[in-house]
Every structure is written in structure tokens, then in C-alpha cells.
Motif scaffolding. Structure first.
Motif, PDB file in Angstrom:
ATOM      1  N   UNK A 179       0.806  -1.224   0.000  1.00  0.00           N
ATOM      2  CA  UNK A 179       0.000   0.000   0.000  1.00  0.00           C
ATOM      3  C   UNK A 179       0.837   1.271   0.000  1.00  0.00           C
ATOM      4  N   UNK A 180       2.174   1.118   0.037  1.00  0.00           N
ATOM      5  CA  UNK A 180       3.045   2.288  -0.033  1.00  0.00           C
ATOM      6  C   UNK A 180       3.035   3.150   1.214  1.00  0.00           C
ATOM      7  N   UNK A 181       2.782   2.545   2.375  1.00  0.00           N
ATOM      8  CA  UNK A 181       2.709   3.289   3.634  1.00  0.00           C
ATOM      9  C   UNK A 181       4.028   3.119   4.395  1.00  0.00           C
ATOM     10  N   UNK A 182       4.666   4.208   4.842  1.00  0.00           N
ATOM     11  CA  UNK A 182       5.891   4.076   5.637  1.00  0.00           C
ATOM     12  C   UNK A 182       5.671   3.192   6.854  1.00  0.00           C
ATOM     13  N   UNK A 183       6.643   2.344   7.141  1.00  0.00           N
ATOM     14  CA  UNK A 183       6.505   1.380   8.234  1.00  0.00           C
ATOM     15  C   UNK A 183       7.788   1.336   9.047  1.00  0.00           C
ATOM     16  N   UNK A 184       7.639   1.448  10.369  1.00  0.00           N
ATOM     17  CA  UNK A 184       8.761   1.328  11.304  1.00  0.00           C
ATOM     18  C   UNK A 184       8.565   0.054  12.102  1.00  0.00           C
ATOM     19  N   UNK A 185       9.528  -0.853  12.041  1.00  0.00           N
ATOM     20  CA  UNK A 185       9.401  -2.137  12.724  1.00  0.00           C
ATOM     21  C   UNK A 185      10.305  -2.173  13.943  1.00  0.00           C
ATOM     22  N   UNK A 186       9.701  -2.377  15.106  1.00  0.00           N
ATOM     23  CA  UNK A 186      10.433  -2.398  16.367  1.00  0.00           C
ATOM     24  C   UNK A 186      10.912  -3.816  16.662  1.00  0.00           C
ATOM     25  N   UNK A 187      11.844  -4.257  15.851  1.00  0.00           N
ATOM     26  CA  UNK A 187      12.462  -5.568  15.999  1.00  0.00           C
ATOM     27  C   UNK A 187      13.905  -5.465  15.527  1.00  0.00           C
TER      28      UNK A 187
ATOM     29  N   UNK B 231      12.554  -8.550   2.274  1.00  0.00           N
ATOM     30  CA  UNK B 231      12.173  -7.835   1.050  1.00  0.00           C
ATOM     31  C   UNK B 231      11.324  -6.602   1.351  1.00  0.00           C
ATOM     32  N   UNK B 232      10.658  -6.590   2.515  1.00  0.00           N
ATOM     33  CA  UNK B 232       9.894  -5.389   2.870  1.00  0.00           C
ATOM     34  C   UNK B 232      10.824  -4.229   3.197  1.00  0.00           C
ATOM     35  N   UNK B 233      12.080  -4.537   3.543  1.00  0.00           N
ATOM     36  CA  UNK B 233      13.080  -3.503   3.826  1.00  0.00           C
ATOM     37  C   UNK B 233      13.902  -3.171   2.581  1.00  0.00           C
ATOM     38  N   UNK B 234      14.346  -4.194   1.852  1.00  0.00           N
ATOM     39  CA  UNK B 234      15.201  -3.954   0.692  1.00  0.00           C
ATOM     40  C   UNK B 234      14.423  -3.420  -0.508  1.00  0.00           C
ATOM     41  N   UNK B 235      13.147  -3.796  -0.601  1.00  0.00           N
ATOM     42  CA  UNK B 235      12.314  -3.361  -1.731  1.00  0.00           C
ATOM     43  C   UNK B 235      11.203  -2.427  -1.271  1.00  0.00           C
ATOM     44  N   UNK B 236      10.591  -2.748  -0.137  1.00  0.00           N
ATOM     45  CA  UNK B 236       9.384  -2.048   0.298  1.00  0.00           C
ATOM     46  C   UNK B 236       9.622  -0.819   1.150  1.00  0.00           C
ATOM     47  N   UNK B 237       8.619  -0.467   1.945  1.00  0.00           N
ATOM     48  CA  UNK B 237       8.616   0.782   2.712  1.00  0.00           C
ATOM     49  C   UNK B 237       9.031   0.588   4.168  1.00  0.00           C
ATOM     50  N   UNK B 238       9.439  -0.603   4.525  1.00  0.00           N
ATOM     51  CA  UNK B 238       9.717  -0.944   5.918  1.00  0.00           C
ATOM     52  C   UNK B 238      11.166  -0.643   6.302  1.00  0.00           C
ATOM     53  N   UNK B 239      11.362  -0.198   7.562  1.00  0.00           N
ATOM     54  CA  UNK B 239      12.695   0.002   8.124  1.00  0.00           C
ATOM     55  C   UNK B 239      12.740  -0.646   9.498  1.00  0.00           C
ATOM     56  N   UNK B 240      13.763  -1.462   9.740  1.00  0.00           N
ATOM     57  CA  UNK B 240      13.976  -2.064  11.056  1.00  0.00           C
ATOM     58  C   UNK B 240      14.618  -1.043  11.984  1.00  0.00           C
ATOM     59  N   UNK B 241      13.975  -0.742  13.102  1.00  0.00           N
ATOM     60  CA  UNK B 241      14.520   0.202  14.064  1.00  0.00           C
ATOM     61  C   UNK B 241      15.169  -0.471  15.258  1.00  0.00           C
TER      62      UNK B 241
END
Length: 372
Positions: free
Chosen positions: A293-301, A308-318
Motif C-alpha cells: 500500500x506504499x505506507x511508511x513502516x517502522x518495525x520495532x524488531x 524484502x519489505x526492507x530492501x524493496x518495500x517501505x519498511x525500516x527495522x529500528x
């Protein structure tokens, strides 16, 4: 070919819905494929289970084993005992398990011990963190599975390193995205949308349920404080997982812009996600949905089984350090968050590919039996 499909927890339902649709279509086309849906009862709360069946049009299960509750060991044992009896009474050619919940592991073991082949949807994903129960479930299930339906080439590579053969691997895409794309036009606002006066791009969505984030009261309190301190005054909608609710009661979290709600149905929750400024989560599945859906995502892990959600998608591991939230929020509000793209084969047709694989496997089994 008789297929027994296993579902037991909220993440499963989104993945099996399109598979059932695809099997029923093949039945209408004259292919000799049938299914039996077994609900293990792992999630027995209506908001965590029944609402998903209703909203996604999933047929009522042929049986509900009602094996929810108890510790990890008690739940695993309860599912195994009840599924063994059910499978003995209703034998099949293939047991299909999805994802990485307790039901996935338990039913795979039962099937293999009863000499029935197992197929695993979403096989081969790894976080590298064996402190997560899901990681153990994935590793054990894939160790005994016969056919692997994968969401990415990264998962394929992992399974090859574990000794799986090309004949066992089927890169089909992501069935959860099938469900997302099919039902996207049906998303509708939950009550909090009106009650909190929410506007598109002017609020955040948060979900937390993993032990590293919610088991320690002080840590959970710090995470929420950092989110509320750095969110530029936006409302935060927090659908509370039952596991997290117990901790929130103890620390008495309260903030005028923090809106705690019960777990939501699929259509309501994704309405919020699609319109959010960003999502803060420790869920793996949500990172897939935000990517599409193209929504910025912050993952608390500290790690993810869906890289692939980090390398391709909008997700960032924090990571799990609350101090990481401030800089990430500043990047978001500065408009510098990455745009992201959609991974290969996350196109809404994964379940169709799986059904086609069933047809091929049935033909191969039939040919082998004829030759024998």
C-alpha cells in the motif's frame, strides 16, 4: 486429490482465503481436487478469529478443534492430540499448513507421523532469531515438509541451503497480498475514525505484541512515551492485542492523543493502515501490507523474516531501543522516507499458482500410481 487445510490464528485466515477460492474454481473447472478446512481454535476470540471468516468470505470450517489456550507446550500438545483423531477419521492426500503459528508446527508433525505429505505456504522465511516461537515453528515445519510454496527468491535460497530440491520448491508469491488486493475496495472506517476525528495522513497506527516489546512494563512504557513525544502532535491509534492489554493495565497508559481500541476486523484495520501517515509495529505480516500500500513502516524488531519489505518495500527495522524512534520520526516528517516498490509476484495471483501446483502434483501422483 484430497487436501486438508489448517488454520488456527489470525494471520492464517488471510492466507487461506484466496487458496480456498482458487481450489473451488479448479473444482468448477472439473479438476478432482477437494478440501477440508480444519480450524484448530488457536485463536478463539471473535475479534481474532470469527470476524475474519465473515469479512473474507471464508467457508465455515468442517471442524473446530477448540484447542486454544494454555502455554505453548499445552497448546501444541492439545492441537496434536485432537488433529490426530480428526485426520484418522478423515484421511487425505496432503495437509496444507500456512505461516508460522503453533497450529502450523503441530499439524505438520501429526501429518508426517501419519505418513501424509505436507505442503507449507510461506515456507523458507527466517528471522535468524530463535528467541521467537515463530522461528522455531518455521524451522521445524520446513525440516519435515514435502512441498514448499514461497513468497520470495530469498526464501528459495534459504531452502536450497537446507537441502531442498528444485522439484520441491514453488515460488508462487504472497497469498496475503491476494487477500489485500481482493478486498481493498471494501475497506471501511472503524468507529475510532469518527470518534477521534481522524483525517488521511494525519495520524499514526501502532501495533505491539512481541515479548521483547511488551513483556517488560518499563520498556513498553518507554516505547509509547517516545512515540507520543516525537509524533508531531498527531493522534496514534493503537489496536491492542490481548497479550499487550494486560501490560497496559498495569502501567496505566493514558494520553489524550493515544486511542486504544480492541483488535479490529481485517477491513477496518486496513482502512486505517492505508490512510495512515505511518505504521509502527512489531508484526511481520503488517510490513507486507504496508509495502504493497506504499505506507511508511517502522518495525520495532532487531531482525525480520521478511527482508524484502526492507530492501524493496517501505519498511525500516529500528530495533527495540526506544531511542531509535526519534530520528526515524524526524525522517518521516521531513518527507525523506523511502517510497519503496512491490516485490515480484506480490500481484494478487499467488493462490492461483498454488492451485495450479496442486493440479500438477495430482497428475504426477496419478502417473506414479499408474506406473506402480
Amino acid at each position: 486429490m484430497k487436501i486438508t487445510i489448517i488454520a488456527g490464528a489470525r494471520p492464517n485466515f488471510m492466507k487461506i482465503a484466496p487458496i480456498i477460492d482458487a481450489i473451488e474454481l479448479r473444482q468448477q473447472q472439473g479438476y478432482p481436487i477437494s478440501y477440508r478446512l480444519v480450524h484448530t481454535g488457536q485463536h478463539y476470540d471473535a475479534n481474532m478469529s470469527q470476524s475474519f471468516f465473515e469479512q473474507l468470505g471464508i467457508p465455515q470450517p468442517h471442524v473446530n478443534l477448540e484447542a486454544g489456550g494454555g502455554s505453548q507446550a499445552e497448546q501444541t500438545a492439545g492441537i496434536m492430540v485432537k488433529f490426530e483423531k480428526d485426520l484418522a477419521a478423515h484421511p487425505c492426500d496432503l495437509v496444507l499448513v500456512v505461516g508460522d503459528v503453533t497450529s502450523t508446527l503441530a499439524c505438520s508433525i501429526v501429518a508426517k507421523k501419519m505418513k501424509i505429505k505436507v505442503a507449507h505456504v510461506e515456507a523458507g522465511i527466517r528471522s535468524g532469531d530463535q528467541h521467537m516461537p515463530e522461528e522455531i515453528n518455521r524451522m521445524v515445519t520446513d525440516a519435515i515438509t514435502d512441498y514448499f510454496f514461497t513468497t520470495s527468491e530469498i526464501a528459495n535460497g534459504q531452502l536450497r541451503r537446507e537441502g531442498k530440491t528444485a522439484e520441491q520448491l514453488f515460488f508462487v508469491g504472497n497469498t496475503m497480498i491476494d487477500t489485500l488486493l481482493k478486498h481493498r475496495s471494501r475497506f471501511h472506517a472503524p468507529p475510532v475514525w469518527r470518534d477521534a476525528g481522524l483525517q488521511p495522513q494525519q495520524y499514526l497506527v501502532m501495533t505491539l505484541h512481541r515479548p521483547a516489546n511488551v513483556d517488560e512494563e518499563a520498556h513498553l512504557g518507554l516505547l509509547i512515551s517516545e512515540i507520543m513525544r516525537n509524533n508531531h502532535g498527531l493522534p496514534v491509534v493503537f489496536p491492542v492485542h490481548p497479550r499487550t492489554a494486560k501490560q497496559l493495565e498495569r502501567i496505566a497508559v493514558a494520553h489524550p492523543r493515544l486511542h486504544l481500541t480492541p483488535p479490529m476486523g481485517y477491513l477496518e484495520f486496513n482502512y486505517l493502515v492505508e490512510r495512515a501517515k505511518a505504521v509502527i509495529t512489531d508484526s511481520g505480516g503488517i510490513t507486507e501490507e504496508t509495502t504493497v500500500m506504499g505506507v511508511p513502516c517502522m518495525t520495532l524488531r532487531d531482525s525480520t523474516e521478511r527482508p524484502e519489505t526492507c530492501t524493496i518495500g517501505t519498511n525500516v527495522l529500528l530495533g527495540t531501543d526506544p531511542a531509535a524512534l526519534g530520528p526515524a520520526m524526524e525522517q518521516l516528517f521531513a518527507g525523506d522516507w523511502k517510497k519503496g516498490d512491490i516485490p515480484p509476484l506480490w500481484d494478487g495471483h499467488a493462490a492461483e499458482r498454488i492451485a495450479d501446483c496442486f493440479v500438477k502434483l495430482f497428475k504426477l501422483e496419478h502417473q506414479s500410481a499408474t506406473v506402480a
